[in-house]
Design a protein around this motif. Sequence first.
Motif, PDB file in Angstrom:
ATOM      1  N   LYS A 143       0.800  -1.216   0.262  1.00 38.91           N
ATOM      2  CA  LYS A 143      -0.121   0.028   0.626  1.00 38.91           C
ATOM      3  C   LYS A 143       0.433   1.128  -0.080  1.00 38.91           C
ATOM      4  CE  LYS A 143      -3.934  -2.215   2.424  1.00 38.91           C
ATOM      5  NZ  LYS A 143      -3.356  -3.508   2.707  1.00 38.91           N
ATOM      6  N   GLN A 144       0.075   2.578  -0.552  1.00 34.28           N
ATOM      7  CA  GLN A 144       0.762   3.464  -1.028  1.00 34.28           C
ATOM      8  C   GLN A 144       0.081   4.432   0.232  1.00 34.28           C
ATOM      9  OE1 GLN A 144       3.946   2.806  -2.990  1.00 34.28           O
ATOM     10  NE2 GLN A 144       3.755   4.973  -2.903  1.00 34.28           N
ATOM     11  N   ILE A 145       0.726   5.381   1.398  1.00 33.42           N
ATOM     12  CA  ILE A 145      -0.425   5.716   2.512  1.00 33.42           C
ATOM     13  C   ILE A 145       0.966   7.201   2.227  1.00 33.42           C
ATOM     14  CG2 ILE A 145      -1.105   6.000   4.974  1.00 33.42           C
ATOM     15  CD1 ILE A 145      -1.905   3.083   4.568  1.00 33.42           C
ATOM     16  N   LEU A 146      -0.268   8.109   2.531  1.00 35.81           N
ATOM     17  CA  LEU A 146       0.427   9.634   2.603  1.00 35.81           C
ATOM     18  C   LEU A 146      -0.282   9.915   3.782  1.00 35.81           C
ATOM     19  CD1 LEU A 146       1.667  12.485   1.907  1.00 35.81           C
ATOM     20  CD2 LEU A 146      -0.443  12.421   0.780  1.00 35.81           C
ATOM     21  N   LEU A 147       0.002  10.066   5.105  1.00 35.83           N
ATOM     22  CA  LEU A 147       0.078  10.770   5.729  1.00 35.83           C
ATOM     23  C   LEU A 147       0.805  12.065   6.023  1.00 35.83           C
ATOM     24  CD1 LEU A 147       0.468   7.973   8.952  1.00 35.83           C
ATOM     25  CD2 LEU A 147      -1.430   8.713   7.625  1.00 35.83           C
ATOM     26  N   SER A 148      -0.757  13.415   6.507  1.00 32.37           N
ATOM     27  CA  SER A 148      -0.577  14.311   6.247  1.00 32.37           C
ATOM     28  C   SER A 148      -0.644  15.351   7.498  1.00 32.37           C
ATOM     29  CB  SER A 148      -0.902  15.148   5.020  1.00 32.37           C
ATOM     30  OG  SER A 148      -2.022  14.829   4.579  1.00 32.37           O
ATOM     31  N   THR A 149      -0.290  16.174   7.818  1.00 29.30           N
ATOM     32  CA  THR A 149      -0.801  17.373   8.912  1.00 29.30           C
ATOM     33  C   THR A 149      -0.256  18.369   8.935  1.00 29.30           C
ATOM     34  OG1 THR A 149      -1.292  17.366  11.510  1.00 29.30           O
ATOM     35  CG2 THR A 149       0.741  16.411  11.020  1.00 29.30           C
ATOM     36  N   GLY A 150      -0.585  19.636   9.829  1.00 30.61           N
ATOM     37  CA  GLY A 150       0.114  21.074   9.917  1.00 30.61           C
ATOM     38  C   GLY A 150      -0.651  21.751   8.934  1.00 30.61           C
ATOM     39  N   ILE A 151      -1.240  21.240   7.112  1.00 27.29           N
ATOM     40  CA  ILE A 151      -1.234  22.107   6.700  1.00 27.29           C
ATOM     41  C   ILE A 151      -2.313  23.179   6.966  1.00 27.29           C
ATOM     42  CG2 ILE A 151      -3.582  22.227   4.842  1.00 27.29           C
ATOM     43  CD1 ILE A 151      -0.970  20.029   4.225  1.00 27.29           C
ATOM     44  N   HIS A 152      -2.899  23.210   8.387  1.00 32.05           N
ATOM     45  CA  HIS A 152      -2.503  24.928   9.236  1.00 32.05           C
ATOM     46  C   HIS A 152      -2.006  24.531  10.285  1.00 32.05           C
ATOM     47  CE1 HIS A 152      -7.560  24.287   6.730  1.00 32.05           C
ATOM     48  NE2 HIS A 152      -6.589  25.373   7.064  1.00 32.05           N
ATOM     49  N   GLY A 153      -1.158  25.597  11.402  1.00 32.05           N
ATOM     50  CA  GLY A 153       0.203  25.624  11.543  1.00 32.05           C
ATOM     51  C   GLY A 153      -0.251  25.866  13.140  1.00 32.05           C
ATOM     52  N   ASN A 154      -1.771  25.861  13.386  1.00 29.17           N
ATOM     53  CA  ASN A 154      -1.869  25.581  14.949  1.00 29.17           C
ATOM     54  C   ASN A 154      -3.049  24.994  15.045  1.00 29.17           C
ATOM     55  OD1 ASN A 154      -4.488  25.780  13.315  1.00 29.17           O
ATOM     56  ND2 ASN A 154      -4.960  27.944  15.154  1.00 29.17           N
ATOM     57  N   GLU A 155      -2.804  23.678  14.255  1.00 28.71           N
ATOM     58  CA  GLU A 155      -3.602  22.333  14.921  1.00 28.71           C
ATOM     59  C   GLU A 155      -2.522  21.538  15.302  1.00 28.71           C
ATOM     60  OE1 GLU A 155      -6.211  22.455  11.221  1.00 28.71           O
ATOM     61  OE2 GLU A 155      -6.705  23.673  11.575  1.00 28.71           O
ATOM     62  N   THR A 156      -1.936  21.589  16.198  1.00 28.82           N
ATOM     63  CA  THR A 156      -1.202  21.059  17.208  1.00 28.82           C
ATOM     64  C   THR A 156      -1.254  19.273  17.260  1.00 28.82           C
ATOM     65  OG1 THR A 156      -1.546  21.717  19.047  1.00 28.82           O
ATOM     66  CG2 THR A 156      -0.400  22.788  17.673  1.00 28.82           C
TER      67      THR A 156
END
Length: 349
Positions: free
Chosen positions: A48-61
Amino acid sequence: MNQILTLSGCEDYPRSLTGDNQYVHWQWLEEGIVKIVPRDKSLASDTKQILLSTGIHGNETAPIEMVAQLVAQLLNGELPLAVNLLVLFGNIRAIEQGQRYLDVDLNRLFNGRHQQYPDTVESERAIVIEQHVMRFFNSADSKQCFHFDMHTAIRGSHYQKFAVIPQRLGTQQTCYLDWLITMGLQALVINSTPSGTFSSFTHCSCNVVSSTLELGKAKPFGNNDLASFSDINRTLIELMSDVPIGGKGKAPEIFVVGKELTKLSDQFTFIAVDDNVENFTSYPSGTLIATDGEVSYRVNQQTEWILFPNPLVKKGLRAGILLAKGGMEDLYPLPINMQKSARREVSRF
């Protein structure tokens, strides 16, 4: 290059930009973007190819801290890996300053919409992100490509954990619903209209099954109770290990996007939505939700629910969404007899 891990409270992890341990090989491709793959190449044939992303908004900690800890564990050889993984921390400069964004909302700039805002920090970052993500998914032999974009919300919500998904699910993609259920998500919002969000980009441009996960309310670094994310953390670890997940949990409520409230001018004003209104607050037919000069936004159906109301967005961007209640027939493009089967399958959770 990997300073977000330190900012998230991680102390012991390799500082090198590339390396190996008994489970994985990793490489930091860009500031805040790391590719981690199984060291055992025999796992890569149908991975599987999995992308985990976060921090697209910088204050969502909170999701930033959770994902940073998972990365540190992977780099330290504390977790096995049986998928190809791309981990992406989005708006690095905004994360460092504890701001949602610096110039313009990064989560409105994908699918090429960054061209409307040249020479901004977020536009430049959107270009870099799109390039790396397309390269990651275009190199995949596997057809099993998935994206989880993790956020927290500006305001409270009647459903604390929910997902916005930019596609209906095919019959071979029911596992994705299993994963969302196991994460403890209480609601799903189906928005199949292409937009500038990151999850819409990965679906539309990379043919990936994707979602935007809203996981509570935004708080400063160090003020998050990560124990409340235990179901999500456990599900992600099982996903990375490619362990079958049974979809344990309560079936979520399903909503569909009925109308997007676009801010056309600086005259945009919410009428029935005050600053303390929570996501998924319901309004009866005829309610005047907002005005924008001579334009009025009203509830047309018997009941509609408000999502992401934000009058402070820039002109031309979405200031909120009105939702209608949906069902399994909105989630799966199936014949009626197969919809009933899918509904029974979900109800067993």
